[in-house]
Scaffold this motif. Sequence first.
Motif, mmCIF file in Angstrom:
data_model
loop_
_atom_site.group_PDB
_atom_site.id
_atom_site.type_symbol
_atom_site.label_atom_id
_atom_site.label_comp_id
_atom_site.label_asym_id
_atom_site.label_seq_id
_atom_site.Cartn_x
_atom_site.Cartn_y
_atom_site.Cartn_z
ATOM 1 N N ARG A 498 -89.790 -70.774 -99.625
ATOM 2 C CA ARG A 498 -89.664 -69.885 -100.762
ATOM 3 C C ARG A 498 -88.599 -68.812 -100.504
ATOM 4 O O ARG A 498 -87.830 -68.445 -101.401
ATOM 5 C CB ARG A 498 -91.009 -69.230 -101.066
ATOM 6 C CG ARG A 498 -91.031 -68.364 -102.333
ATOM 7 C CD ARG A 498 -90.576 -69.149 -103.570
ATOM 8 N NE ARG A 498 -91.205 -70.448 -103.651
ATOM 9 C CZ ARG A 498 -92.386 -70.654 -104.255
ATOM 10 N NH1 ARG A 498 -93.020 -69.647 -104.808
ATOM 11 N NH2 ARG A 498 -92.907 -71.869 -104.293
ATOM 12 N N GLY A 499 -88.558 -68.320 -99.274
ATOM 13 C CA GLY A 499 -87.567 -67.322 -98.923
ATOM 14 C C GLY A 499 -86.145 -67.811 -99.108
ATOM 15 O O GLY A 499 -85.298 -67.150 -99.735
ATOM 16 N N TYR A 500 -85.868 -68.997 -98.604
ATOM 17 C CA TYR A 500 -84.524 -69.556 -98.741
ATOM 18 C C TYR A 500 -84.204 -69.872 -100.197
ATOM 19 O O TYR A 500 -83.056 -69.703 -100.651
ATOM 20 C CB TYR A 500 -84.369 -70.792 -97.867
ATOM 21 C CG TYR A 500 -84.044 -70.484 -96.432
ATOM 22 C CD1 TYR A 500 -82.855 -69.827 -96.091
ATOM 23 C CD2 TYR A 500 -84.926 -70.810 -95.403
ATOM 24 C CE1 TYR A 500 -82.552 -69.515 -94.771
ATOM 25 C CE2 TYR A 500 -84.636 -70.505 -94.068
ATOM 26 C CZ TYR A 500 -83.449 -69.857 -93.772
ATOM 27 O OH TYR A 500 -83.157 -69.545 -92.471
ATOM 28 N N SER A 501 -85.211 -70.321 -100.952
ATOM 29 C CA SER A 501 -84.985 -70.596 -102.367
ATOM 30 C C SER A 501 -84.626 -69.320 -103.124
ATOM 31 O O SER A 501 -83.744 -69.327 -103.993
ATOM 32 C CB SER A 501 -86.240 -71.228 -103.003
ATOM 33 O OG SER A 501 -86.510 -72.492 -102.443
ATOM 34 N N LEU A 502 -85.306 -68.246 -102.800
ATOM 35 C CA LEU A 502 -85.010 -66.965 -103.457
ATOM 36 C C LEU A 502 -83.601 -66.474 -103.103
ATOM 37 O O LEU A 502 -82.897 -65.919 -103.945
ATOM 38 C CB LEU A 502 -86.054 -65.924 -103.064
ATOM 39 C CG LEU A 502 -87.458 -66.123 -103.661
ATOM 40 C CD1 LEU A 502 -88.472 -65.233 -102.963
ATOM 41 C CD2 LEU A 502 -87.439 -65.848 -105.173
ATOM 42 N N ILE A 503 -83.202 -66.675 -101.874
ATOM 43 C CA ILE A 503 -81.868 -66.265 -101.442
ATOM 44 C C ILE A 503 -80.793 -67.072 -102.205
ATOM 45 O O ILE A 503 -79.832 -66.524 -102.742
ATOM 46 C CB ILE A 503 -81.690 -66.432 -99.920
ATOM 47 C CG1 ILE A 503 -82.569 -65.427 -99.163
ATOM 48 C CG2 ILE A 503 -80.227 -66.255 -99.524
ATOM 49 C CD1 ILE A 503 -82.665 -65.698 -97.684
#
Length: 505
Positions: A498-503
């Motif tokens: 989720r973190g990488y997707s948000l970035i």
Amino acid sequence: MHTDQTIFAAPAPAASTSNKLLKDIFYQETGPEYFQAVEKAREKVIDFLYNTRQPFSGIKPATIQDAVYSINLDTPLADYDELLTEVNEIYIKHATAFHLPQYIAHLNCPVVIPALAAEVIISAINSSQDTYDQSAGGTFIERRLIDWTAREIGYTHADGIFNSGGTQSNLMGLLLARDHFAINTLGHSIKKDGLPPQAHRFRIFASDKAHFSNLKNAALLGLGEQAIVKVPTDKRFRMDAQALKAAIDEQLNQGNIPVAIVATAGTTDFGNIDPLKSIAAIAADYRLWMHVDAAYGCGLLLSNKHRRLLDGIELADSITIDYHKSFFQPISSSALLVKNKSTLELVKHHADYLNPEEQDYDELPAQVNKSITQITRRFDALKLWCTLRIMGKHKLGIYTDMMIDTAAATAALLQQDPDFDLLSSSDLGILVFRFKPGSLKTDLSALNQAIKKSLFFEGAFIVAGTKVNGNFYLKFTILNPVTTVADIRTILEAIKSRGYSLIEG
């Protein structure tokens, strides 16, 4: 819907009553009605247990608020089928499922089945624990459990009372500290005469990571939040004993009056335990009341492997225990214990209709003599009694050890993964960390807040968050023995993904 295979036979109908108005009262003629209601409620619980696959539905507050407020409370429903369908729609299907390993946020434990059996008895019989003529055996079951807990702590002349939760138990501990100091040092009875003129200078010392209830309770006690002196913590966020001593000396130099120290056995943000022996020595040197907030860390009393972490707790004057955290009890189930049973005389009040002064309380005991805010009080002690009688201390202790081991393994995973930044290890099961993707320059607080919110409203995983030194971090609270390291890996992968997707988004 999944249903179990047990066949429940309804009780034989009781003699019918001509007064249909009383059909909803629990009494000898309404057994079939009671059976029907409880059986249908049980079916909803079983459906929740078997068919809930993630810890939250993801429903937004505005949506559920509209659903609840659209209901006309002045128009009764036709039957229990309609009622429970409605309850399912506005509550059960959206309730947070604390029993699932994907829930890893706050200090909400899964509950043990013997305690749930006790809940059925407690609710229907509805004893009140204030006087013997309202509780009978309940009086002595509660007293025996207080004695049992006191023995596990290491107390020999103790007493205590069950309360609604840690905040109330902490309030009682500070009230006793305040009144004990006033009457023994100043010769002033706060119970009779109110706060003394010096009260605005009373000071209570707690770590800067102690529970916020200390501030609320100081305000309720008329001392104001300014009475709480926040003591710095060490690298693992435990109270620094030398800083405590320095803080006491500083307050004395300012003309203020140290009254008590609050040590924490299991901080809410880090799950770590203050140095109890060192704090007790300082309390003794300055003749201060020592209260230990062990609302979370009390589970260590059950563990042969980790009990040593609580060494020194037996030196405290009062202790908060939350059975509904680390003993896997349904809410609510908490207790305040005092080292010296005579201390509870400070909160005793008499009412002629309830606990008259002339009554022989050895012959006819009254728990209301020990309570500060609850007269009518639920028989929550029965839940712990049933738990100990079916499971025993040893099995509960194994659960505690399992959770601590899982937390240690989780800390190792976080330390090994370059995408995560672990802030501190834990004595118990709370880990504070953040997603920190390599050398990428981004607002880490905003990113981690976004991860938490996104996962929550998706409903598949619930993690907590907190701020440390102004920075936002994610928080795991491992308070479920069902949770495995494999579950943890899945949650960490979800956070990272989720973190990488948000970035990227």
